[in-house]
Scaffold this motif. Structure first.
Motif, PDB file in Angstrom:
ATOM      1  N   MET A 190      10.415  13.921 -47.576  1.00 48.86           N
ATOM      2  CA  MET A 190      11.826  14.113 -48.080  1.00 48.86           C
ATOM      3  C   MET A 190      12.804  14.102 -46.703  1.00 48.86           C
ATOM      4  O   MET A 190      12.531  14.585 -45.488  1.00 48.86           O
ATOM      5  N   THR A 191      13.955  13.737 -46.917  1.00 46.39           N
ATOM      6  CA  THR A 191      14.984  13.582 -45.669  1.00 46.39           C
ATOM      7  C   THR A 191      15.168  14.821 -45.546  1.00 46.39           C
ATOM      8  O   THR A 191      15.325  15.913 -46.300  1.00 46.39           O
ATOM      9  N   ASP A 192      16.158  15.101 -44.561  1.00 43.09           N
ATOM     10  CA  ASP A 192      16.978  16.410 -44.032  1.00 43.09           C
ATOM     11  C   ASP A 192      17.994  16.766 -45.110  1.00 43.09           C
ATOM     12  O   ASP A 192      18.281  17.751 -45.515  1.00 43.09           O
ATOM     13  N   MET A 193      18.720  15.573 -45.727  1.00 42.63           N
ATOM     14  CA  MET A 193      19.620  15.732 -46.918  1.00 42.63           C
ATOM     15  C   MET A 193      19.113  16.102 -47.941  1.00 42.63           C
ATOM     16  O   MET A 193      19.880  17.103 -48.963  1.00 42.63           O
ATOM     17  N   HIS A 194      17.923  15.838 -48.432  1.00 47.10           N
ATOM     18  CA  HIS A 194      17.143  16.216 -49.724  1.00 47.10           C
ATOM     19  C   HIS A 194      17.024  17.829 -49.674  1.00 47.10           C
ATOM     20  O   HIS A 194      17.150  18.594 -50.493  1.00 47.10           O
ATOM     21  N   TRP A 195      16.478  18.200 -48.237  1.00 45.60           N
ATOM     22  CA  TRP A 195      16.331  19.656 -47.988  1.00 45.60           C
ATOM     23  C   TRP A 195      17.648  20.458 -48.159  1.00 45.60           C
ATOM     24  O   TRP A 195      17.696  21.578 -48.698  1.00 45.60           O
ATOM     25  N   LEU A 196      18.813  19.859 -47.535  1.00 42.66           N
ATOM     26  CA  LEU A 196      20.056  20.666 -47.916  1.00 42.66           C
ATOM     27  C   LEU A 196      20.281  20.611 -49.315  1.00 42.66           C
ATOM     28  O   LEU A 196      21.133  21.571 -49.625  1.00 42.66           O
ATOM     29  N   MET A 197      20.311  19.719 -50.021  1.00 43.31           N
ATOM     30  CA  MET A 197      20.556  19.488 -51.236  1.00 43.31           C
ATOM     31  C   MET A 197      19.947  20.841 -52.104  1.00 43.31           C
ATOM     32  O   MET A 197      20.461  21.425 -53.002  1.00 43.31           O
ATOM     33  N   ILE A 198      18.766  20.729 -51.825  1.00 45.12           N
ATOM     34  CA  ILE A 198      17.828  21.728 -52.525  1.00 45.12           C
ATOM     35  C   ILE A 198      18.385  23.277 -52.009  1.00 45.12           C
ATOM     36  O   ILE A 198      18.532  24.116 -52.942  1.00 45.12           O
ATOM     37  N   LEU A 199      18.567  23.711 -50.733  1.00 44.87           N
ATOM     38  CA  LEU A 199      19.371  24.725 -50.498  1.00 44.87           C
ATOM     39  C   LEU A 199      20.604  25.069 -51.080  1.00 44.87           C
ATOM     40  O   LEU A 199      20.878  26.087 -51.832  1.00 44.87           O
ATOM     41  N   PHE A 200      21.628  23.968 -51.164  1.00 46.58           N
ATOM     42  CA  PHE A 200      22.929  23.989 -52.053  1.00 46.58           C
ATOM     43  C   PHE A 200      22.412  24.461 -53.442  1.00 46.58           C
ATOM     44  O   PHE A 200      23.218  25.057 -53.978  1.00 46.58           O
ATOM     45  N   ILE A 201      21.519  23.812 -54.078  1.00 50.86           N
ATOM     46  CA  ILE A 201      21.291  23.914 -55.399  1.00 50.86           C
ATOM     47  C   ILE A 201      20.765  25.470 -55.559  1.00 50.86           C
ATOM     48  O   ILE A 201      21.428  26.072 -56.805  1.00 50.86           O
ATOM     49  N   GLY A 202      20.084  25.976 -54.718  1.00 53.18           N
ATOM     50  CA  GLY A 202      19.578  27.413 -54.892  1.00 53.18           C
ATOM     51  C   GLY A 202      20.830  28.206 -54.700  1.00 53.18           C
ATOM     52  O   GLY A 202      20.736  29.089 -55.386  1.00 53.18           O
ATOM     53  N   ILE A 203      21.423  28.066 -53.775  1.00 53.20           N
ATOM     54  CA  ILE A 203      22.768  28.874 -53.451  1.00 53.20           C
ATOM     55  C   ILE A 203      23.664  28.813 -54.671  1.00 53.20           C
ATOM     56  O   ILE A 203      24.069  29.792 -55.168  1.00 53.20           O
ATOM     57  N   ALA A 204      23.978  27.489 -55.364  1.00 50.03           N
ATOM     58  CA  ALA A 204      24.786  27.407 -56.269  1.00 50.03           C
ATOM     59  C   ALA A 204      24.260  28.128 -57.465  1.00 50.03           C
ATOM     60  O   ALA A 204      25.326  28.706 -58.303  1.00 50.03           O
ATOM     61  N   SER A 205      23.071  27.956 -57.756  1.00 50.65           N
ATOM     62  CA  SER A 205      22.440  28.600 -58.809  1.00 50.65           C
ATOM     63  C   SER A 205      22.285  30.126 -58.978  1.00 50.65           C
ATOM     64  O   SER A 205      22.227  30.790 -60.096  1.00 50.65           O
ATOM     65  N   SER A 206      22.618  30.666 -57.489  1.00 48.00           N
ATOM     66  CA  SER A 206      22.317  31.992 -57.562  1.00 48.00           C
ATOM     67  C   SER A 206      23.712  32.963 -57.498  1.00 48.00           C
ATOM     68  O   SER A 206      23.641  34.253 -57.173  1.00 48.00           O
ATOM     69  N   ILE A 207      24.546  32.255 -57.434  1.00 47.21           N
ATOM     70  CA  ILE A 207      25.992  32.931 -57.336  1.00 47.21           C
ATOM     71  C   ILE A 207      26.341  34.021 -58.408  1.00 47.21           C
ATOM     72  O   ILE A 207      26.794  35.015 -58.279  1.00 47.21           O
ATOM     73  N   ASP A 208      25.841  33.737 -59.632  1.00 52.63           N
ATOM     74  CA  ASP A 208      26.126  34.719 -60.898  1.00 52.63           C
ATOM     75  C   ASP A 208      25.300  35.833 -60.302  1.00 52.63           C
ATOM     76  O   ASP A 208      25.722  37.052 -60.901  1.00 52.63           O
ATOM     77  N   ASN A 209      24.104  35.472 -59.694  1.00 54.28           N
ATOM     78  CA  ASN A 209      23.124  36.726 -59.640  1.00 54.28           C
ATOM     79  C   ASN A 209      23.946  37.746 -58.387  1.00 54.28           C
ATOM     80  O   ASN A 209      23.798  38.706 -58.780  1.00 54.28           O
ATOM     81  N   PHE A 210      24.378  37.058 -57.480  1.00 50.99           N
ATOM     82  CA  PHE A 210      25.228  37.749 -56.403  1.00 50.99           C
ATOM     83  C   PHE A 210      26.502  38.656 -57.141  1.00 50.99           C
ATOM     84  O   PHE A 210      26.302  39.932 -56.855  1.00 50.99           O
ATOM     85  N   ALA A 211      27.095  37.878 -58.115  1.00 49.91           N
ATOM     86  CA  ALA A 211      28.206  38.587 -58.843  1.00 49.91           C
ATOM     87  C   ALA A 211      27.686  39.688 -59.456  1.00 49.91           C
ATOM     88  O   ALA A 211      28.303  40.904 -59.481  1.00 49.91           O
ATOM     89  N   VAL A 212      26.627  39.492 -60.324  1.00 53.33           N
ATOM     90  CA  VAL A 212      26.035  40.739 -61.037  1.00 53.33           C
ATOM     91  C   VAL A 212      25.560  41.856 -60.161  1.00 53.33           C
ATOM     92  O   VAL A 212      25.901  43.035 -60.744  1.00 53.33           O
ATOM     93  N   GLY A 213      24.869  41.655 -58.915  1.00 53.99           N
ATOM     94  CA  GLY A 213      24.576  42.517 -58.180  1.00 53.99           C
ATOM     95  C   GLY A 213      25.816  43.487 -57.650  1.00 53.99           C
ATOM     96  O   GLY A 213      25.648  44.596 -57.814  1.00 53.99           O
ATOM     97  N   LEU A 214      26.717  42.615 -57.248  1.00 53.71           N
ATOM     98  CA  LEU A 214      28.069  43.347 -56.757  1.00 53.71           C
ATOM     99  C   LEU A 214      28.601  44.061 -58.136  1.00 53.71           C
ATOM    100  O   LEU A 214      28.919  45.172 -57.792  1.00 53.71           O
ATOM    101  N   SER A 215      28.566  43.592 -59.051  1.00 51.12           N
ATOM    102  CA  SER A 215      29.388  44.171 -60.135  1.00 51.12           C
ATOM    103  C   SER A 215      28.737  45.662 -60.559  1.00 51.12           C
ATOM    104  O   SER A 215      29.133  46.616 -60.651  1.00 51.12           O
ATOM    105  N   TYR A 216      27.358  45.316 -60.770  1.00 47.43           N
ATOM    106  CA  TYR A 216      26.439  46.340 -61.048  1.00 47.43           C
ATOM    107  C   TYR A 216      26.690  47.550 -59.986  1.00 47.43           C
ATOM    108  O   TYR A 216      26.810  48.883 -60.267  1.00 47.43           O
ATOM    109  N   GLY A 217      26.739  47.342 -58.765  1.00 47.63           N
ATOM    110  CA  GLY A 217      26.703  48.039 -57.752  1.00 47.63           C
ATOM    111  C   GLY A 217      28.030  48.760 -57.588  1.00 47.63           C
ATOM    112  O   GLY A 217      27.799  50.277 -57.311  1.00 47.63           O
ATOM    113  N   THR A 218      28.866  48.352 -57.813  1.00 46.28           N
ATOM    114  CA  THR A 218      30.107  49.011 -57.734  1.00 46.28           C
ATOM    115  C   THR A 218      30.441  50.096 -58.845  1.00 46.28           C
ATOM    116  O   THR A 218      31.300  51.082 -58.907  1.00 46.28           O
TER     117      THR A 218
END
Length: 196
Positions: free
Chosen positions: A1-29
Motif C-alpha cells: 500500500m502507498t503512503d496515501m492509502h495509509w493516510l486515507m485509513i487514518l483519516f477514515i478512522g478519525i472521521a468514524s470516531s468523531i461521534d465517539n469523542f463527542a459522546v465521551g465529551l458530553s457524558y463527561g460534562t
C-alpha cells in the motif's frame, strides 16, 4: 500500500470516531464516567460492525468493472461528508445518541460494560456508510476496522477526560466539522485517483 492509502485509513478512522469523542465529551460534562472495560466493549462493537460493512463493500466492489468500485466508494464517502457538513452548519447533531442518564441505569455516574451495548451499536452504525465506501474502494477490511476500533477507544477516552475536566461542546462542534471535511477529502481523492 502507498503512503496515501495509509493516510486515507487514518483519516477514515478519525472521521468514524468523531461521534465517539463527542459522546465521551458530553457524558463527561454530565459527570458520567465510561469505565475502561465499557470503552473496550464499545471499541469491540465498532470493529465488528466496521469490518462487516467493509467486507460487504469489498464484495460488491469485486463484482463491478475495474475503476467503478473506487469511484463509487469515493462518491459514497463524499456524499456522507457533505451531508454531515450540512447538518453541522445547520446546527443539528449528526447522530441521535442515547442520553447519559438513560445509559446509566442505576444512576451511580459510572457507565459500565453491561450498560453500553446500545450506545456501542448507535456509534458504530453511524460509521457504517463510510466503512462500506472504504471497502468498495478496495481498502483492507481488517486493517481499516482495526484503526476504527483503536481510534474509537482513544476518542471516547479523550472526550471523557476533557468532559470531566469541564470542557464544553464547542470542541465537539469543531470536531464535527473536522470529520465532515476529512470524509469530503477522502471521497474527492478516491474519485480523482481512480479516474487517472
Amino acid at each position: 500500500m502507498t503512503d496515501m492509502h495509509w493516510l486515507m485509513i487514518l483519516f477514515i478512522g478519525i472521521a468514524s470516531s468523531i461521534d465517539n469523542f463527542a459522546v465521551g465529551l458530553s457524558y463527561g460534562t454530565k459527570g458520567k464516567k465510561i469505565t475502561y472495560t465499557a470503552n473496550l466493549f464499545i471499541a469491540f462493537i465498532a470493529f465488528i460492525i466496521a469490518d462487516a460493512a467493509l467486507i460487504a463493500g469489498k464484495s460488491l466492489g469485486m463484482a463491478l468493472p475495474k475503476t467503478l468500485p473506487e469511484i463509487l466508494g469515493g462518491a459514497i464517502i463524499l456524499l456522507i461528508g457533505l451531508w454531515s457538513l450540512g447538518d453541522t452548519i445547520k446546527n443539528r447533531s449528526a447522530a441521535a445518541m442515547p442520553e447519559a442518564e438513560d445509559i446509566d441505569r442505576n444512576q451511580d455516574n459510572l457507565i459500565e460494560i453491561g450498560e453500553v451495548f446500545f450506545l456501542g451499536i448507535a456509534l458504530s452504525l453511524n460509521a457504517m456508510g463510510t466503512a462500506f465506501g472504504a471497502g468498495m474502494g478496495g481498502l483492507p477490511p481488517l486493517l481499516v476496522a482495526g484503526f476504527v476500533s483503536i481510534l474509537s477507544f482513544l476518542s471516547v477516552g479523550c472526550g471523557q477526560w476533557l468532559g470531566l475536566k469541564g470542557m464544553r461542546s464547542n470542541i465537539g462542534k469543531a470536531s464535527e466539522y473536522l470529520a465532515a471535511c476529512l470524509m469530503i477529502t477522502i471521497g474527492i481523492y478516491s474519485i480523482v485517483s481512480s479516474s487517472m
